[in-house]
Design a protein around this motif. Structure first.
Motif, PDB file in Angstrom:
ATOM      1  N   LEU A 536      42.292  66.265  11.931  1.00  0.00           N
ATOM      2  CA  LEU A 536      41.040  65.589  11.593  1.00  0.00           C
ATOM      3  C   LEU A 536      39.986  66.081  12.581  1.00  0.00           C
ATOM      4  O   LEU A 536      40.083  65.836  13.783  1.00  0.00           O
ATOM      5  CB  LEU A 536      41.211  64.064  11.680  1.00  0.00           C
ATOM      6  N   ASP A 537      38.986  66.803  12.051  1.00  0.00           N
ATOM      7  CA  ASP A 537      37.984  67.474  12.897  1.00  0.00           C
ATOM      8  C   ASP A 537      36.820  66.531  13.221  1.00  0.00           C
ATOM      9  O   ASP A 537      36.559  65.578  12.484  1.00  0.00           O
ATOM     10  CB  ASP A 537      37.455  68.700  12.122  1.00  0.00           C
ATOM     11  N   ASP A 538      36.116  66.832  14.294  1.00  0.00           N
ATOM     12  CA  ASP A 538      34.866  66.140  14.654  1.00  0.00           C
ATOM     13  C   ASP A 538      35.033  64.622  14.728  1.00  0.00           C
ATOM     14  O   ASP A 538      34.102  63.878  14.376  1.00  0.00           O
ATOM     15  CB  ASP A 538      33.760  66.463  13.622  1.00  0.00           C
ATOM     16  N   TYR A 539      36.183  64.144  15.162  1.00  0.00           N
ATOM     17  CA  TYR A 539      36.380  62.692  15.202  1.00  0.00           C
ATOM     18  C   TYR A 539      35.382  62.074  16.184  1.00  0.00           C
ATOM     19  O   TYR A 539      35.229  62.540  17.313  1.00  0.00           O
ATOM     20  CB  TYR A 539      37.821  62.339  15.620  1.00  0.00           C
ATOM     21  N   LEU A 559      39.018  65.355  18.910  1.00  0.00           N
ATOM     22  CA  LEU A 559      37.894  64.524  19.364  1.00  0.00           C
ATOM     23  C   LEU A 559      36.676  65.417  19.577  1.00  0.00           C
ATOM     24  O   LEU A 559      36.774  66.479  20.208  1.00  0.00           O
ATOM     25  CB  LEU A 559      38.255  63.798  20.655  1.00  0.00           C
ATOM     26  N   ASP A 560      35.556  64.954  19.079  1.00  0.00           N
ATOM     27  CA  ASP A 560      34.352  65.788  19.096  1.00  0.00           C
ATOM     28  C   ASP A 560      33.757  65.902  20.497  1.00  0.00           C
ATOM     29  O   ASP A 560      33.922  65.018  21.347  1.00  0.00           O
ATOM     30  CB  ASP A 560      33.314  65.198  18.139  1.00  0.00           C
ATOM     31  N   LYS A 561      33.030  66.988  20.666  1.00  0.00           N
ATOM     32  CA  LYS A 561      32.363  67.297  21.933  1.00  0.00           C
ATOM     33  C   LYS A 561      31.493  66.131  22.423  1.00  0.00           C
ATOM     34  O   LYS A 561      31.427  65.872  23.624  1.00  0.00           O
ATOM     35  CB  LYS A 561      31.504  68.545  21.702  1.00  0.00           C
ATOM     36  N   VAL A 593      41.014  67.851  22.309  1.00  0.00           N
ATOM     37  CA  VAL A 593      39.607  67.568  22.618  1.00  0.00           C
ATOM     38  C   VAL A 593      38.837  68.889  22.596  1.00  0.00           C
ATOM     39  O   VAL A 593      39.258  69.869  23.215  1.00  0.00           O
ATOM     40  CB  VAL A 593      39.467  66.876  23.989  1.00  0.00           C
ATOM     41  N   GLU A 594      37.731  68.907  21.878  1.00  0.00           N
ATOM     42  CA  GLU A 594      36.963  70.162  21.784  1.00  0.00           C
ATOM     43  C   GLU A 594      35.641  70.056  22.526  1.00  0.00           C
ATOM     44  O   GLU A 594      35.195  68.962  22.867  1.00  0.00           O
ATOM     45  CB  GLU A 594      36.728  70.545  20.322  1.00  0.00           C
ATOM     46  N   GLY A 595      35.068  71.190  22.815  1.00  0.00           N
ATOM     47  CA  GLY A 595      33.759  71.229  23.467  1.00  0.00           C
ATOM     48  C   GLY A 595      33.824  70.928  24.951  1.00  0.00           C
ATOM     49  O   GLY A 595      32.856  70.426  25.527  1.00  0.00           O
TER      50      GLY A 595
HETATM   51 CA    CA Z   1      34.861  70.289  15.426  1.00  0.00          CA
END
Ligand code: CA
Ligand code: C2E
Ligand code: CA
Length: 636
Positions: A536-539, A559-561, A593-595
């Motif tokens: 699940l992207d951009d949570y 988890l989104d940036k 976790v991204e960003g």
């Molecule tokens: Ca994303």
């Protein structure tokens, strides 16, 4: 010889009626109306002179008869070249090519000289002592010149046939046939003066067809319609002259159409049109039910137009309408299009205007002014729309990969495939710009296939070389997910490259679930059952519906940036992030976790038990070759 003048009398009656009708009717600012008026006047003069020629002998002195004959010949012989000019004016609305036309008209100069000198030379005709008319030896030359002009007209008509509306072409063709027929009759039977009557008949046919204003006018507002506007401004585009066009679009027309009876809505639009028309020196057009365009009648005097544009921008129009008790709440989009900068042809102008209609407008706004910036943005979007449709085939796409770090294994374990697009005219185009366009026009489906294929190729390469690349993530858009055969296509790709399904995973954003058709769940379930991980992207960016976390088969939550950005300086941000991470872990979801851009952020996430981290701190997106190199080195 006794000449029959009754054809001329009838012609005069017909022409008188036509001239009265012409004076009463609307005239668009096109040259064809002027040329047509000239044709009618020439025909009238020729008819009157012909009547005089045949009634005055014995009554008037010879010089009067000479004069009347000269006038008759001049007017009558000016009709064929004028007809040629008329055919030109049907396609070249401002007669911009008149220089070329002059060459065609040279023989007329010869015939006019012949007519003017005939008084003395008696070449064309001569009058006896009682005023009786006799043909001269040069008369056939005059007929030859007329035949030449009719042939030239037929030739022009033939080459412009596709540019002229069919009924107009047929009308001009009948003009030629009738005139040629009348000329032959009068040549063989000189006493039958049918030529003027034939001309009058042709004028009548043209008046009913080519000159019919209903074809270029909107009947309820009396403004030019789309064809009229096209006729008027196409020459401006062809001359590459800069000019500006204002527009007013009734944005909520379709809603109003559903809520009001048509006649009521139309009557309010007529009031609106009247208001626009009140501005002096402005040519107005109603392009369709909801769209009005206006521009200065005279490029050098734009005062009325400027006032109108100011009124539109400043809400004055709406206030005026409300004051007049219009009783309908219009929402307008208005603005100014600078040609040729914003649109270089009539077709492009229409495209810009239809793009303007698609720009979202706030429900509570009454007027939205579209600036030049908005218009160039619309044009760019339109061009990108064209480019993305063929992007996969023409090689403007490539895939880059951003590695994901596994804290537990202390190495990169996977990578996210990200699309890149470059176009010759724009250079690099961000996915944030082209992906939404591709989603809108459906090109995203082919793009996703392209990414899946590239990713599978890379995984196969890594597997054959024994590099420790566990997985590649590909992004899916909502449009992909509603395709009935999405799961089959992805699984087919995996089979084609003989991969383990767990080597590929798909990322899907929360927004894809806003409306949840069966097909999305079915696709995800089939992929998950086959062994493909679902992320699940951009949570944390959308309207998180927590029940989704257990109602869809999710393996990883990304988890989104934005959830990470503030953790180093905000206690509240830390509370939100910590609790989100713990909730996911308790739900047995992996957390990625991204960003992540700094060491502090990474250390903090590790301390909270996050296993997978992606971000510039660890690695930026890189080419397939660089990724291969990274994993090759890591495996040594
Ligand atoms: Ca994303
Ligand atoms: P996304 O799926 O959330 O991708 C992550 C975006 O964040 C990528 O931008 C990536 O380059 C950027 N990013 C990663 N780490 C950092 C960081 O530490 N700091 C900052 N500031 N940015 C970071 P990119 O490549 O421009 O992609 C933007 C979006 O375009 C993606 O967001 C995704 O929604 C979409 N996209 C890209 N490729 C595809 C694709 O193949 N298919 C679909 N459907 N969408 C794609
Ligand atoms: Ca993503």
């Amino acid at each position: 010889m006794h000449y029959n003048i009754w054809f001329n009398v009838c012609a005069l009656l017909v022409l008188a009626v036509l001239l009265i009708l012409y004076a009463l009717k609307f005239h668009a600012p096109f040259k064809k109306y002027c040329v047509f008026l000239a044709l009618m006047l020439l025909s009238t003069v020729s008819t009157i002179a012909s009547i005089c020629n045949n009634t005055l002998p014995g009554i008037a002195p010879i010089w009067v008869l000479q004069l009347s004959n000269t006038i008759y010949f001049l007017a009558h012989n000016a009709i064929p070249p004028m007809l040629l000019l008329y055919v030109y004016s049907l396609t070249d609305f401002s007669l911009t090519t008149w220089r070329r036309l002059i060459l065609w008209l040279i023989p007329s100069v010869f015939s006019f000289l012949l007519i003017l000198t005939s008084w003395f030379s008696n070449g064309l005709y001569w009058l006896d002592a009682s005023g009786g008319y006799h043909r001269g030896s040069m008369m056939p030359l005059l007929y030859l010149v007329a035949v030449y002009h009719f042939t030239a007209t037929a030739y022009c008509l033939y080459f412009r046939w596709n540019l002229i509306p069919r009924h107009e072409g047929i009308s001009i063709a009948s003009f030629l046939v009738i005139s040629a027929g009348a000329m032959t009759i009068q040549l063989l039977f000189p006493q039958l003066l049918v030529e003027n009557f034939a001309s009058a008949l042709c004028m009548m046919i043209s008046q009913m067809t080519v000159q019919n204003p209903d074809l270029i006018m909107d009947s309820s507002t009396g403004m030019l319609n789309k064809r009229g506007l096209s006729n008027l401004i196409t020459p401006q585009f062809e001359m590459h002259q800069p000019f500006s066009i204002g527009f007013l679009l009734v944005d909520n027309y379709h809603t109003l159409e559903r809520n009001y009876i048509f006649s009521r809505l139309e009557s309010r639009l007529v009031m609106l049109a009247d208001y626009i028309k009140q501005h002096p020196g402005v040519t107005c057009s109603r392009v369709n039910n909801r769209l009005f365009c206006f521009f200065p009648e005279n490029i050098h005097c734009t005062e009325g137009w400027n006032t109108l544009m100011r009124d539109l921008e400043s809400d004055a129009l709406l206030q005026k309408l409300q004051h007049d008790g219009i009783g309908i709440r219009f929402q307008f989009k208005t603005g100014c299009i600078n040609c040729p900068k914003d649109a270089s042809s009539f077709g492009e102008l229409m495209e810009v205007l239809s793009a303007a209609a698609t720009i979202p407008m706030h429900q509570h706004d009454s007027v939205m002014w579209l600036s030049s910036v908005d218009i160039s943005r619309m044009r760019r979007r339109k061009r990108i729309d064209e480019l993305v449709r063929t992007a996969v085939q023409d090689g403007s796409l490539h895939v880059v990969y951003q590695p994901v770090y596994d804290v537990q294994k202390q190495r990169f374990c996977s990578a996210e495939a990200l699309l890149r697009m470059t176009a010759r005219e724009f250079g690099y185009i961000s996915p944030a710009e082209f992906i939404p366009v591709a989603e809108e026009n459906g090109a995203i489906v082919a793009m996703t296939q392209f990414v899946a294929e590239s990713a599978c190729q890379l995984i196969q390469n890594a597997a054959r070389n024994g590099w420790l690349l566990d997985q590649i993530h590909i992004n899916l858009s909502a449009i992909d997910c509603i395709q009935g055969n999405l799961s089959q296509r992805i699984l087919e790709e995996i089979r084609r490259f003989q991969l383990d399904p767990s080597a590929l995973s798909v990322e899907i954003t929360e927004t894809a679930f806003t409306s949840m058709p069966k097909s999305i769940l079915q696709n995800l379930t089939e992929l998950s059952e086959a062994g493909v991980d679902i992320l699940l992207d951009d949570y944390g960016t959308g309207y998180s519906n927590l029940s989704r976390l257990y109602s869809i088969p999710l393996d990883v939550v990304k988890l989104d940036k934005t959830l990470v950005d503030d953790i180093t300086h905000s206690e509240a941000a830390r509370i939100v992030l910590e609790n989100t991470i713990h909730m996911m872990l308790r739900l047995n979801k992996q957390v990625l976790v991204e960003g992540v851009e700094t060491r502090e952020q990474a250390d903090y996430l590790i301390s909270q038990g996050v296993r997978y981290i992606q971000g510039y701190y660890y690695a930026k997106p890189m080419s397939g070759e660089q990724l291969t190199e990274l994993f090759r080195n890591q495996s040594c």
